[in-house]
Scaffold this active site. Structure first.
Site, PDB file in Angstrom:
ATOM      1  N   GLU A   1      -2.666   3.353  -1.098  1.00  0.00           N
ATOM      2  CA  GLU A   1      -1.404   2.960  -1.723  1.00  0.00           C
ATOM      3  C   GLU A   1      -0.478   4.147  -1.930  1.00  0.00           C
ATOM      4  O   GLU A   1       0.738   4.039  -1.760  1.00  0.00           O
ATOM      5  CB  GLU A   1      -1.678   2.251  -3.049  1.00  0.00           C
ATOM      6  CG  GLU A   1      -2.228   0.834  -2.892  1.00  0.00           C
ATOM      7  CD  GLU A   1      -3.680   0.806  -2.476  1.00  0.00           C
ATOM      8  OE1 GLU A   1      -4.109  -0.219  -1.890  1.00  0.00           O
ATOM      9  OE2 GLU A   1      -4.386   1.798  -2.729  1.00  0.00           O
TER      10      GLU A   1
ATOM     11  N   HIS B   1      -7.492  -8.415  -9.882  1.00  0.00           N
ATOM     12  CA  HIS B   1      -6.612  -9.218  -9.029  1.00  0.00           C
ATOM     13  C   HIS B   1      -5.669 -10.115  -9.820  1.00  0.00           C
ATOM     14  O   HIS B   1      -5.068 -11.020  -9.248  1.00  0.00           O
ATOM     15  CB  HIS B   1      -7.440 -10.084  -8.061  1.00  0.00           C
ATOM     16  CG  HIS B   1      -8.152  -9.297  -7.014  1.00  0.00           C
ATOM     17  ND1 HIS B   1      -9.376  -8.715  -7.240  1.00  0.00           N
ATOM     18  CD2 HIS B   1      -7.806  -8.977  -5.750  1.00  0.00           C
ATOM     19  CE1 HIS B   1      -9.764  -8.077  -6.146  1.00  0.00           C
ATOM     20  NE2 HIS B   1      -8.821  -8.228  -5.220  1.00  0.00           N
TER      21      HIS B   1
END
Length: 334
Positions: A56, A126
């Site tokens: 990321e 998540h």
């Protein structure tokens, strides 16, 4: 279209209209986890829609670099929960790029898309709602749509905004709603809240997925089902609640919210992130300062709990319609 289809449509328009636009991230070339980039690599070529390594920090750093060179840079972070490794790049680099050069250069072509909020079973890695972490990062914008039309118009506006934008897509809404979405290119204004229901007794402010729980709570307030009717005084069932979708978290629409609260005298803020230092805290502080003499009740925040998002009990973590209804009733009778 549903929301993921409208996002895919917006990305297609962005690629057609702008030859410098590129889309990249983990697995975007085959459509991504939620299929928002399905078919774009085949349509526009793998030089413009391509996969990246699982990094990321690298994704956002690369996006900053090509945006600084004049490209329209559309990065995808696969889940908002994974945006933290890129926090340094976003807050220390992207947000400060224009400022540190005195406006000589910028990364305004950078948009970071990421799925956010809960799905009922995503758990601690998540289902997070990290929008509040970026409220102090002057120089970036944070946008969260609620529906297919909003997603397309706000995404195209974000891609074309002269500032870097974090575009957070509530993942449970990707396939849960269908609207008649214009197939033409269009934009919706960033930084402006949307008043969905006008009212005079209380302002209910939210964004993303909780907006639909708020709508359910308002239906229950007007016509409470038997199991909750005893908790809703008869005198409150005709209360006129103003429902506002904030849409842009940074910069948030202070003017619209303050005007509403000055009329209603009451504010309830709903968001999925935890209470402490959530986006609602900043909004509540501003409203308390600007509306102090008009407030008839303390600003109420209905949020997730100050714990990691739990795996087994995620549905007890998020602010559901019952909790929102309780908060509205408590604020109205204060």
């Amino acid at each position: 279209m549903n929301t993921y289809q409208s996002i895919r449509d917006a990305l297609s328009h962005a690629l057609v209209r702008d030859d410098t636009a590129v889309i990249f991230g983990e697995d975007v070339a085959f459509g991504g986890v939620f299929r928002c980039t399905m078919g774009l690599a085949e349509e526009f070529g793998r030089e413009r829609v391509f996969n990246t390594p699982l990094s990321e920090q690298g994704i956002v750093g690369f996006g900053i670099g090509i945006a600084a060179m004049g490209h329209t840079s559309i990065a995808e972070i696969q889940f908002a929960d994974y945006i933290y490794p890129a926090f340094d790049q976003i807050v220390n680099e992207a947000a400060k790029f224009r400022y540190r050069s005195g406006g000589q250069y910028h990364v305004g072509g950078l948009t970071i898309r990421t799925p956010t909020m809960s799905v009922g079973h995503g758990g601690l890695y998540h289902s997070q709602s990290p929008e509040g972490f970026f409220m102090g990062a002057a120089g970036v914008k944070v946008v969260i749509p609620r529906s297919p039309i909003q997603a397309k118009g706000l995404l195209l506006a974000s891609i074309r905004d002269p500032n870097p934008v974090i575009f957070m897509e509530p993942k449970i809404l990707y396939r849960s709603a269908v609207e008649q979405v214009p197939i033409d290119d269009f934009e919706l204004p960033i930084g402006r809240a949307d008043v969905l229901i006008a009212g005079s007794d209380l302002t209910l402010l939210t964004w993303g997925t909780p907006l639909y729980h708020c709508e359910t709570a308002l239906h229950m307030l007007a016509s409470p089902p038997p199991q909750v009717s005893r908790h809703v005084p008869e005198s409150l069932r005709g209360a006129k609640v103003e429902l506002i979708d904030l849409r842009t978290i940074l910069p948030w629409d202070v003017e619209t919210v303050v005007e509403s609260v000055n009329r209603t005298g009451r504010l309830v803020i709903v968001h999925e992130a935890g209470l402490t230092a959530g986006a609602g805290a900043e909004i509540a502080a501003t409203v308390q300062k600007k509306c102090f003499l008009k407030l008839d009740a303390p600003v109420k925040r209905i949020t997730g709990w100050d714990t990691p998002v739990p795996l087994q009990y995620e549905k007890f973590y998020i602010p559901d319609a019952i909790r929102i209804l309780d908060g509205i009733v408590e604020t109205l009778i204060y």
